[in-house]
Motif scaffolding. Structure first.
Motif, PDB file in Angstrom:
ATOM      1  N   ARG B 243       0.714  -0.964  -0.152  1.00  0.00           N
ATOM      2  CA  ARG B 243      -0.032   0.014  -0.237  1.00  0.00           C
ATOM      3  C   ARG B 243       0.785   1.269  -0.052  1.00  0.00           C
ATOM      4  O   ARG B 243       0.709   2.178  -0.883  1.00  0.00           O
ATOM      5  N   VAL B 244       1.925   1.403   0.838  1.00  0.00           N
ATOM      6  CA  VAL B 244       2.462   2.510   1.084  1.00  0.00           C
ATOM      7  C   VAL B 244       3.624   2.966  -0.094  1.00  0.00           C
ATOM      8  O   VAL B 244       3.681   4.088  -0.338  1.00  0.00           O
ATOM      9  N   THR B 245       3.798   1.697  -0.793  1.00  0.00           N
ATOM     10  CA  THR B 245       5.011   2.062  -1.841  1.00  0.00           C
ATOM     11  C   THR B 245       3.867   2.122  -3.139  1.00  0.00           C
ATOM     12  O   THR B 245       4.853   2.550  -4.275  1.00  0.00           O
ATOM     13  N   SER B 246       2.781   1.787  -3.198  1.00  0.00           N
ATOM     14  CA  SER B 246       2.143   1.878  -4.456  1.00  0.00           C
ATOM     15  C   SER B 246       2.161   3.077  -5.493  1.00  0.00           C
ATOM     16  O   SER B 246       2.201   3.049  -6.500  1.00  0.00           O
ATOM     17  N   ALA B 247       2.365   4.392  -4.625  1.00  0.00           N
ATOM     18  CA  ALA B 247       2.032   5.419  -5.505  1.00  0.00           C
ATOM     19  C   ALA B 247       3.752   6.070  -5.686  1.00  0.00           C
ATOM     20  O   ALA B 247       4.096   7.134  -6.124  1.00  0.00           O
ATOM     21  N   GLY B 248       4.655   4.984  -5.449  1.00  0.00           N
ATOM     22  CA  GLY B 248       6.232   5.346  -5.939  1.00  0.00           C
ATOM     23  C   GLY B 248       6.796   5.630  -4.619  1.00  0.00           C
ATOM     24  O   GLY B 248       8.152   6.215  -4.914  1.00  0.00           O
ATOM     25  N   SER B 249       6.468   6.002  -3.565  1.00  0.00           N
ATOM     26  CA  SER B 249       7.281   6.520  -2.602  1.00  0.00           C
ATOM     27  C   SER B 249       8.665   5.595  -2.298  1.00  0.00           C
ATOM     28  O   SER B 249       8.496   4.427  -2.008  1.00  0.00           O
ATOM     29  N   ARG B 250       9.748   6.079  -2.209  1.00  0.00           N
ATOM     30  CA  ARG B 250      11.021   5.572  -1.870  1.00  0.00           C
ATOM     31  C   ARG B 250      11.499   5.648  -0.547  1.00  0.00           C
ATOM     32  O   ARG B 250      12.617   5.131  -0.417  1.00  0.00           O
ATOM     33  N   GLU B 251      10.677   6.211   0.417  1.00  0.00           N
ATOM     34  CA  GLU B 251      11.203   6.381   1.905  1.00  0.00           C
ATOM     35  C   GLU B 251      10.896   5.396   2.693  1.00  0.00           C
ATOM     36  O   GLU B 251      11.582   5.280   3.553  1.00  0.00           O
ATOM     37  N   PHE B 252      10.161   4.489   2.120  1.00  0.00           N
ATOM     38  CA  PHE B 252       9.606   3.284   3.105  1.00  0.00           C
ATOM     39  C   PHE B 252      10.691   2.201   3.319  1.00  0.00           C
ATOM     40  O   PHE B 252      11.185   1.774   2.000  1.00  0.00           O
ATOM     41  N   SER B 253      10.867   1.574   4.148  1.00  0.00           N
ATOM     42  CA  SER B 253      11.648   0.246   4.421  1.00  0.00           C
ATOM     43  C   SER B 253      11.011  -0.518   5.262  1.00  0.00           C
ATOM     44  O   SER B 253      10.699  -0.263   6.371  1.00  0.00           O
ATOM     45  N   ALA B 254      10.827  -1.920   4.758  1.00  0.00           N
ATOM     46  CA  ALA B 254      10.599  -3.090   5.635  1.00  0.00           C
ATOM     47  C   ALA B 254      11.694  -3.360   6.374  1.00  0.00           C
ATOM     48  O   ALA B 254      12.617  -3.864   5.755  1.00  0.00           O
ATOM     49  N   ASP B 255      11.870  -2.869   7.659  1.00  0.00           N
ATOM     50  CA  ASP B 255      13.025  -3.306   8.502  1.00  0.00           C
ATOM     51  C   ASP B 255      12.664  -3.939   9.755  1.00  0.00           C
ATOM     52  O   ASP B 255      12.022  -3.372  10.628  1.00  0.00           O
ATOM     53  N   LEU B 256      13.249  -5.151   9.775  1.00  0.00           N
ATOM     54  CA  LEU B 256      12.868  -6.027  10.880  1.00  0.00           C
ATOM     55  C   LEU B 256      13.548  -5.988  12.112  1.00  0.00           C
ATOM     56  O   LEU B 256      13.382  -6.404  13.240  1.00  0.00           O
ATOM     57  N   SER B 257      14.570  -5.015  11.954  1.00  0.00           N
ATOM     58  CA  SER B 257      15.339  -4.463  13.361  1.00  0.00           C
ATOM     59  C   SER B 257      14.477  -3.528  14.135  1.00  0.00           C
ATOM     60  O   SER B 257      14.874  -3.447  15.515  1.00  0.00           O
ATOM     61  N   ILE B 258      13.364  -3.149  13.772  1.00  0.00           N
ATOM     62  CA  ILE B 258      12.493  -2.060  14.608  1.00  0.00           C
ATOM     63  C   ILE B 258      11.556  -2.995  15.348  1.00  0.00           C
ATOM     64  O   ILE B 258      10.737  -3.975  15.078  1.00  0.00           O
TER      65      ILE B 258
END
Lengths: 415, 415
Positions: B243-258
């Motif tokens: 959902r969050v990357t569908s509009a092409g946003s490049r700021e998101f990261s699925a980061d499992l250390s959080i």
């Protein structure tokens, strides 16, 4: 909704060239207490619930009780960065340890506007301030109020012309006219202030002058007192009344019984009362003062300003049920999530509508359509969109028609 | 200016259907202290600077330290009036008795959005929250930040699948990965949490997974751990990332250390860091929680939300000189008061412009024109109008042209 109304008030202040400032709610106690007077014992001081010794050694802090003390500190602190005349507005929370009662709260919101200048403040601003505040009061939805204006120079000049010596005492008694009535004031003037009954009569005649136009000038002159300061006050008030009534506003009254803040104000004074609810006190007040920040800076910084009691007004409107709280959202459109529709399609439509400043929600799950419409209905969302048939339904009128996301602009009528 | 930016943030929240609430800054101490933990000793308590005995007998009061505790109290108190799912935003001041340092203030502004529902929160909202907050961060003018998202179910499921018993202890150690580094974490996992080095290695491999798309799903599956909760977490995070990357946003990261808030969050967790300024800590954070208000009401009220550190961000931008503070006003036009022009003419023009939402000042005295232009220039007012010749001058470009008050719409380009 309240927040929308305050947004409009902010926009209004900007229309007249006022800029917002934001100052800390917490100030050093010594700054707060510098103003002196009755407010001192209402100041809330801060301490740490569980502090150790080194933490307790911090400077003593308190909560601001008005927006004027913080303005003074702000202007002194940022003096070299500010551009004068400095026109600021400030909508913020203040705190007083009062016993809560009708129109009085421990935490309350004030909306202040002030114009500060170095050395002298042009008279033009004395008319700007009540003009803006009057428009703000109308945005707040008030009716049947009176916006009283006077000028301290008139009473002081009048008393000087009559050779009255204890001007402060007389002013303090006149200030109570509203509360204690004409006869008691007469008695106090003679017994306490030791003025002759002829002079007391004359002062009471002055304080009774109230006209919705510039008629007050002739009425005062007919009282036959000659004095320069009186004349200056009459001319200033005449200018202000001409300006504020020029657009046909009928709320203004040149009312010479208004004195406000005995030592603080030196020229124009303003006081707004809500005729239907005199018990809550003035809903806005202010005036012209000679020096804002003499405690902090060796510059003479006179100003003129007013403070509007937002909480006092909203509190009463809420009691009266006069605030429209039926819409629980600003959302204009709910996109219904129908069967066989991908969520991503709905998100795309939502984005294109939001890009044109339309407030949109996508329903959060693929549930029964009736349930989704109930959600919109309960929140007061005026429109729902059906993507499968490209139709939009106005839930207020019941009208359903074709929907085009690229051209739809329809904010609801009851927005 | 900051106020204009926050106005845009408010408008953004409304675009997504969030409504504002305003709660008192002052709450009863027992409510504030109910959350427990380290924050307790940072709570500011109120006392009256000069109180007598009857006043001192008031309920003990304190200043809110976040916007979550007030939200819980608000939802519990207004439960029957609210319409669920309840989507609220709140921009307000909070107070902590911390030692002031980079990114930490005693009074600071937070912007919170939360969606609360009865019994269960649809997953769709787990994607809405970071989407809106990301747009807010962009409005604030930030670049080079990373918006990390994870899901608590992944780590907990993974550890359960590995039959690790002291999950809390392991989670607490993993949470420090950023600060103390891989090797120290490895050592702590073996020495303190008593897991085998093979399992510690596997956990560290999980925590190292970070992808800007849904690639993390395969990377985790390749680690070979089977667990239902892990699978649920992966699916939830996959949905959110899609959902969050569908509009092409490049700021998101699925980061499992959080991991965030050890006991509080139960599903999605979010944390935004500013790459250029890691020292100030996270600039926005939040997640999904199981129960907002169990202290106050016998309803299960789960929610998902985030808090944006407005003061932390603005404070750093101001330090960097990255805030455009050059315009000292929102005024679009100054009407020059020339000789032979009546003030009332200028006031009429001002009113007609304001009626069309143009911010106008009338110069306050009939002074030298050069002086009036200097005033506009100093405040950054882009246009001045000469009434005698009906001309308008753009002070930025120097271009002067005919002026018509009825058709002029020209906000300045640098507005």
């Amino acid at each position: 909704m309240l927040d929308n109304i305050l947004d409009k008030v902010r926009a209004l202040f900007k229309l007249f060239g006022f800029v917002p400032i934001d100052t800390p709610i917490v100030e050093r106690l010594e700054i707060l207490a510098a103003k002196g007077g009755d407010v001192d014992k209402e100041i809330y001081a801060l301490g740490r619930a569980k502090a150790n010794d080194s933490e307790a050694a911090e400077a003593e802090l308190g909560l601001r009780f008005d927006l004027t003390v913080p303005l003074a500190r702000y202007v002194a602190q940022h003096f070299n960065e500010l551009s004068f005349p400095f026109k600021r507005y400030h909508i913020g929370s203040c705190f007083r340890g009062e016993r809560p009662q009708d129109g009085r709260y421990r935490q309350f919101t004030q909306a202040d506007i002030d114009i500060i200048n170095i050395d002298r403040v042009p008279l033009s601003f004395d008319a700007d301030i009540p003009q803006v505040v009057n428009e703000a009061i109308q945005l707040l939805g008030l009716k049947n109020y009176v916006f009283r204006i006077s000028n301290r120079k008139i009473l002081v000049g009048f008393l000087t012309g009559l050779r009255v010596e204890n001007i402060q005492e007389v002013t303090r008694i006149i200030d109570k006219l509203d509360k204690i009535g004409r006869e008691t004031v007469m008695k106090l003037l003679v017994d306490q202030a030791k003025v002759s009954s002829i002079i007391a009569e004359s002062v009471l005649r002055l304080a009774s002058v109230a006209t919705s136009d510039i008629g007050f000038v002739d009425q005062v002159r007919q009282l036959g007192v000659q004095n320069e300061l009186l004349e200056a006050g009459l001319q200033e008030l005449e200018y202000v009344m001409r300006r504020v009534t020029s657009a046909g506003s009928r709320e203004f009254s040149a009312d010479l019984s208004i004195t406000r803040g005995l030592d603080y104000y030196t020229g124009s004074v303003y006081e707004v009362r809500w005729n239907d609810h005199p018990g809550i006190g003035s809903i806005a007040a202010g005036g012209r003062y000679d020096d804002l920040a003499s405690n902090y800076i060796r510059k003479k910084l006179p100003g003129v300003g007013m403070s509007v009691g937002i909480s006092r007004i909203f509190g009463k409107l809420a009691q009266l049920g006069a605030l429209d709280l039926s819409r629980k959202t600003s959302t204009d459109v709910l996109l219904i999530w129908e069967e066989q529709i991908e969520e991503s399609q709905l998100q795309q439509i939502a984005t294109s509508l939001r890009n044109r400043a339309i407030n949109v929600e996508v329903y959060y799950a693929q549930e029964k359509v009736a349930r989704q419409i109930t959600y919109a209905d309960r929140k007061g969302i005026p429109f729902v969109v059906f993507t499968r048939t490209s139709e939009i339904k106005n839930l207020v009128t019941g009208i359903q028609e074709p929907f085009d996301a690229q051209t739809f602009t329809g904010k609801a009528k009851n927005n």
